[in-house]
Design a protein around this motif. Structure first.
Motif, PDB file in Angstrom:
ATOM      1  N   GLY A  89       0.765  -1.239   0.000  1.00  0.00           N
ATOM      2  CA  GLY A  89       0.000   0.000   0.000  1.00  0.00           C
ATOM      3  C   GLY A  89       0.791   1.281   0.000  1.00  0.00           C
ATOM      4  O   GLY A  89       0.210   2.361   0.137  1.00  0.00           O
ATOM      5  N   VAL A  90       2.118   1.214  -0.142  1.00  0.00           N
ATOM      6  CA  VAL A  90       2.942   2.426  -0.182  1.00  0.00           C
ATOM      7  C   VAL A  90       3.353   2.667  -1.634  1.00  0.00           C
ATOM      8  O   VAL A  90       4.153   1.908  -2.183  1.00  0.00           O
ATOM      9  N   PRO A  91       2.826   3.708  -2.297  1.00  0.00           N
ATOM     10  CA  PRO A  91       3.100   3.913  -3.722  1.00  0.00           C
ATOM     11  C   PRO A  91       4.581   4.021  -4.061  1.00  0.00           C
ATOM     12  O   PRO A  91       5.041   3.465  -5.047  1.00  0.00           O
ATOM     13  N   VAL A  92       5.339   4.760  -3.229  1.00  0.00           N
ATOM     14  CA  VAL A  92       6.759   4.959  -3.510  1.00  0.00           C
ATOM     15  C   VAL A  92       7.558   4.708  -2.232  1.00  0.00           C
ATOM     16  O   VAL A  92       7.493   5.492  -1.285  1.00  0.00           O
ATOM     17  N   LEU A  93       8.287   3.599  -2.205  1.00  0.00           N
ATOM     18  CA  LEU A  93       9.173   3.310  -1.085  1.00  0.00           C
ATOM     19  C   LEU A  93      10.593   3.559  -1.588  1.00  0.00           C
ATOM     20  O   LEU A  93      11.159   2.756  -2.323  1.00  0.00           O
ATOM     21  N   ARG A  94      11.140   4.678  -1.198  1.00  0.00           N
ATOM     22  CA  ARG A  94      12.433   5.076  -1.754  1.00  0.00           C
ATOM     23  C   ARG A  94      13.583   4.243  -1.195  1.00  0.00           C
ATOM     24  O   ARG A  94      13.551   3.802  -0.044  1.00  0.00           O
ATOM     25  N   ALA A  95      14.600   4.090  -2.050  1.00  0.00           N
ATOM     26  CA  ALA A  95      15.739   3.245  -1.691  1.00  0.00           C
ATOM     27  C   ALA A  95      17.051   3.979  -1.915  1.00  0.00           C
ATOM     28  O   ALA A  95      17.158   4.836  -2.793  1.00  0.00           O
ATOM     29  N   ALA A  96      18.043   3.624  -1.099  1.00  0.00           N
ATOM     30  CA  ALA A  96      19.426   4.066  -1.303  1.00  0.00           C
ATOM     31  C   ALA A  96      20.229   2.823  -1.661  1.00  0.00           C
ATOM     32  O   ALA A  96      20.265   1.853  -0.891  1.00  0.00           O
ATOM     33  N   GLU A  97      20.861   2.834  -2.825  1.00  0.00           N
ATOM     34  CA  GLU A  97      21.516   1.638  -3.354  1.00  0.00           C
ATOM     35  C   GLU A  97      22.981   1.569  -2.946  1.00  0.00           C
ATOM     36  O   GLU A  97      23.773   2.442  -3.278  1.00  0.00           O
ATOM     37  N   TYR A  98      23.313   0.476  -2.230  1.00  0.00           N
ATOM     38  CA  TYR A  98      24.699   0.226  -1.829  1.00  0.00           C
ATOM     39  C   TYR A  98      25.428  -0.485  -2.968  1.00  0.00           C
ATOM     40  O   TYR A  98      24.877  -1.391  -3.597  1.00  0.00           O
ATOM     41  N   PRO A  99      26.687  -0.144  -3.239  1.00  0.00           N
ATOM     42  CA  PRO A  99      27.387  -0.705  -4.399  1.00  0.00           C
ATOM     43  C   PRO A  99      28.022  -2.073  -4.145  1.00  0.00           C
ATOM     44  O   PRO A  99      29.230  -2.190  -3.984  1.00  0.00           O
ATOM     45  N   GLY A 100      27.207  -3.125  -4.094  1.00  0.00           N
ATOM     46  CA  GLY A 100      27.782  -4.463  -3.969  1.00  0.00           C
ATOM     47  C   GLY A 100      27.236  -5.241  -2.793  1.00  0.00           C
ATOM     48  O   GLY A 100      26.219  -4.902  -2.194  1.00  0.00           O
TER      49      GLY A 100
END
Length: 665
Positions: free
Chosen positions: A195-206
């Motif tokens: 039910g959450v339209p946009v769940l933002r993410a921070a992408e870790y490199p690896g």
């Protein structure tokens, strides 16, 4: 996965233009949708090239979760209360560095860490758990303005970590979830499915656990922190919402596309509705054939199935049954399997990077009537394989499981498979078939949803001594764990496949499956040193060597009541390696978690241990006119496949000394 209706239609047209050089069938398809909405479906039988045209429905259930309206993101982090929560995959290192970044740039901010806040656990839309409620209360009590959670480095961990951010978004607190690259899509889909339209993410490199402490700190500082800051201070756009939000609801039998066979295949592939292999087009006419073999109405709701929380109707089950190629008379089995997908214990591990593969077995006369095999090569027989393929399509279209989105097996998955237990063999040696051990009548029809982590090497006991066979099985159990080397918990679900004559030898000493299970629980124990080594050097999440020494790990396990550590006689199979008569061992089994099935080639001495997830058994419901429906197809009446209750009771009480010498079909 392309979830936006407009974008998906646009992509379909675009790809067909490239693949086929023209778009007449697509134009017809778009027109047909409008016609059908108006109650008129003027669909040609042949296309311009003389190829048959199929008008198809969607095999996908509707996401039934209402989308929340998310709170505005923050203008600044200055003076804000920020929660850094989670704890998976080296989070003790990355979160500490992120805290330093926050306070360096925003010295008036206040940062709360793991122990201050706790965790929400996986977020459920069926009912908020007490753990989630307590987490939300803590956020409110501390006036938290933003939540940062992580780290997502495995399928199950991602579900757990996103639970923190979803719980925050539900009470109006902006969030960002940290994940490794291949888990970012799962972060987004987990949010939308809940039910959450946009769940933002921070992408870790690896991969978190493969990096040194200095690499983790550097990446947290230089890669994660800028993303986190942007995610929390940039407003959510309509474009983001459109990218992830699900489609609106429409009738299950609505024609969504028409074209020739090749165009149907490509359209379904574009929409991620197939497993990559050709499917039988799910036309209304074909689906109606399948619906005749059920006691249900087409619009009856089987359930709302996780992980996508899609409403599953009998009609949608039929669409996937048609696509998979199972015969129409298998529909009752398909409905029962889909119903079992509601069970939380069964579905819990299916997103894991360790690659749990769903499978199922049948008990009862229906399996014998329809020819669901339990002999040599059983899972490779045509009927069994078709049912396995149905399971694969169920995972995608009914449950919403997609590889590289929320089915995160690092090396992929086995193809789902099905088979049956040999109920007659059970009865003849005096053991209860599996469904009877679960309280069902001997002639009830059931399907049991299960999962496994590996097909595994089978074991051949080269003795008729039941105690020695038991020891060999116990040895195999200690070797077959969930996750690598049993580093998480050796006391796990397993299924035992035992061929008939091995079971007969065991039955000389163990008069029931339960008695054999008790003996295995006592015998199947693993040296504590091996358990500690696996947990220390093959931990599924974080590096342990920067937390404690190996000796500390060993002593920690010694004190853990869940390990059931005891000084026991050295297991038979270790006596050639270990001089001591007694060693510290840990338990590998719990009562009631090891189904024992008589199945497979009766003329071979085999046992196979299948470590996996939980089980759910569902009764298969047949329409009242079942025999009338099957007679024109050449089937005998189902009563011809019943097990005689008197004979069964005699065998159970030990009054009969029947000793079958061969196999009969």
């Amino acid at each position: 996965m392309m979830k936006n209706s407009f974008l998906r239609k646009f992509l379909s047209v675009f790809l067909f233009t490239i693949l086929f050089g023209c778009i007449p069938s697509i134009a017809q398809s778009s027109q047909s949708l409008d016609d059908c909405i108006d109650g008129v479906c003027s669909i040609p039988e042949l296309d311009d090239d003389g190829k048959q045209v199929y008008a198809v429905v969607s095999p996908v259930g509707y996401n039934s979760v209402d989308m929340i309206k998310q709170a505005s993101r923050l203008n600044t982090l200055d003076g804000k209360n920020i929660a850094l929560v989670g704890g998976s995959f080296m989070a003790t290192v990355t979160h500490a560095e992120i805290k330093r970044c926050i306070l360096n740039e925003y010295p008036t901010a206040k940062v709360y860490m793991f122990d201050d806040i706790g965790q929400a656990g996986p977020f459920s839309v069926f009912g908020t758990t007490e753990k989630t409620k307590q987490f939300q209360k803590k956020l409110k009590d501390l006036n938290i303005d933003a939540v940062i959670t992580g780290n997502c480095g495995c399928g199950l961990c991602t579900t757990k970590e996103t639970g923190n951010s979803i719980a925050a978004e539900y009470i109006g607190i902006p969030s960002v979830t940290i994940g490794a690259p291949t888990f970012v899509a799962q972060i987004h889909s987990t949010g939308v499915n809940r039910g959450v339209p946009v769940l933002r993410a921070a992408e870790y490199p690896g991969a978190f656990a493969s990096h040194t402490t200095e690499e983790l700190k550097k990446n947290a500082r230089e890669v994660l922190w800028p993303q986190i800051k942007t995610a929390l201070t940039t407003q959510i756009t309509q474009k983001e919402i459109s990218q992830y939000a699900p489609e609106g609801k429409r009738p299950a039998d609505e024609i969504i596309y028409y074209g020739n066979f090749d165009e149907i295949q490509e359209y379904f592939k574009i929409n991620n509705w197939t497993d990559g292999l050709p499917v039988i087009p799910p036309t209304q006419e074909k689906i109606e054939e399948y619906l005749k073999f059920t006691p249900y109405k087409a619009d009856d709701v089987i359930g709302t199935l996780a992980v996508a929380y899609r409403e599953c109707t009998v009609y949608t089950v039929a669409a996937n049954a048609v696509m998979s190629g199972v015969p129409a008379e298998f529909m009752p089995i398909c409905i029962a399997f889909a119903s079992g997908m509601n069970d939380g214990e069964w579905r819990k591990p299916l997103s894991s990077t360790h690659g749990w593969t769903p499978y199922a077995w049948l008990n009862g006369p229906l399996a014998r009537q329809l020819g669901i095999d339990n002999q040599q090569g059983m899972i490779s027989e045509a009927n069994n394989k078709a049912l396995g393929r149905f399971i694969d399509l169920c995972m995608m279209n009914l449950g919403g499981y997609y590889v590289k989105e929320n089915r995160m097996g690092s090396f992929g998955y086995l193809t789902p498979f099905t088979f049956s237990e040999d109920d007659k063999a059970c009865v003849e040696i005096g053991w209860k078939p599996y469904h009877v051990t679960k309280g069902y009548d001997i002639n009830a029809n059931t399907i049991t949803n299960a999962s496994c982590l590996a097909w595994g090497n089978n074991v051949t006991p080269s003795t008729s001594d039941p105690e020695k066979i038991k020891d060999v099985i116990a040895f195999d159990i200690t070797e077959k764990q969930q996750n690598g080397l049993g580093n998480t918990n050796p006391q796990v679900y397993r299924t035992l496949f035992i061929t008939e004559y091995v079971a007969k030898d065991l039955a000389k000493l163990y008069t029931s499956k339960s008695a054999l299970e008790d003996a295995l629980i006592e015998t199947a124990r693993c040296p504590l040193a091996l358990r500690a080594y696996a947990l220390y050097w093959a931990n599924t999440g974080s590096q342990q060597s920067n937390r404690r020494t190996f000796d500390q790990e060993y002593k920690m396990l010694q004190k853990d009541e869940n390990e059931k550590v005891a000084m026991t006689p050295t297991p038979e199979w270790y006596k050639a390696l270990i001089a001591e008569d007694e060693i510290e061992t840990i338990a590998c089994m719990n009562k009631g978690e090891t189904p024992i099935l008589i199945t497979g080639d009766a003329n071979r001495n085999k046992i196979q241990t299948m470590p996996g997830g939980g089980y759910v058994t569902t009764e298969i419901k047949l329409p009242e006119n079942w025999n009338e429906l099957l007679a024109p197809l050449g089937y005998e009446p189902i009563e011809n496949f019943y097990i005689d209750a008197k004979f069964y009771n005699e065998q159970k009480s030990g009054k009969s000394n029947s000793n079958r010498k061969g196999r009969s079909k």
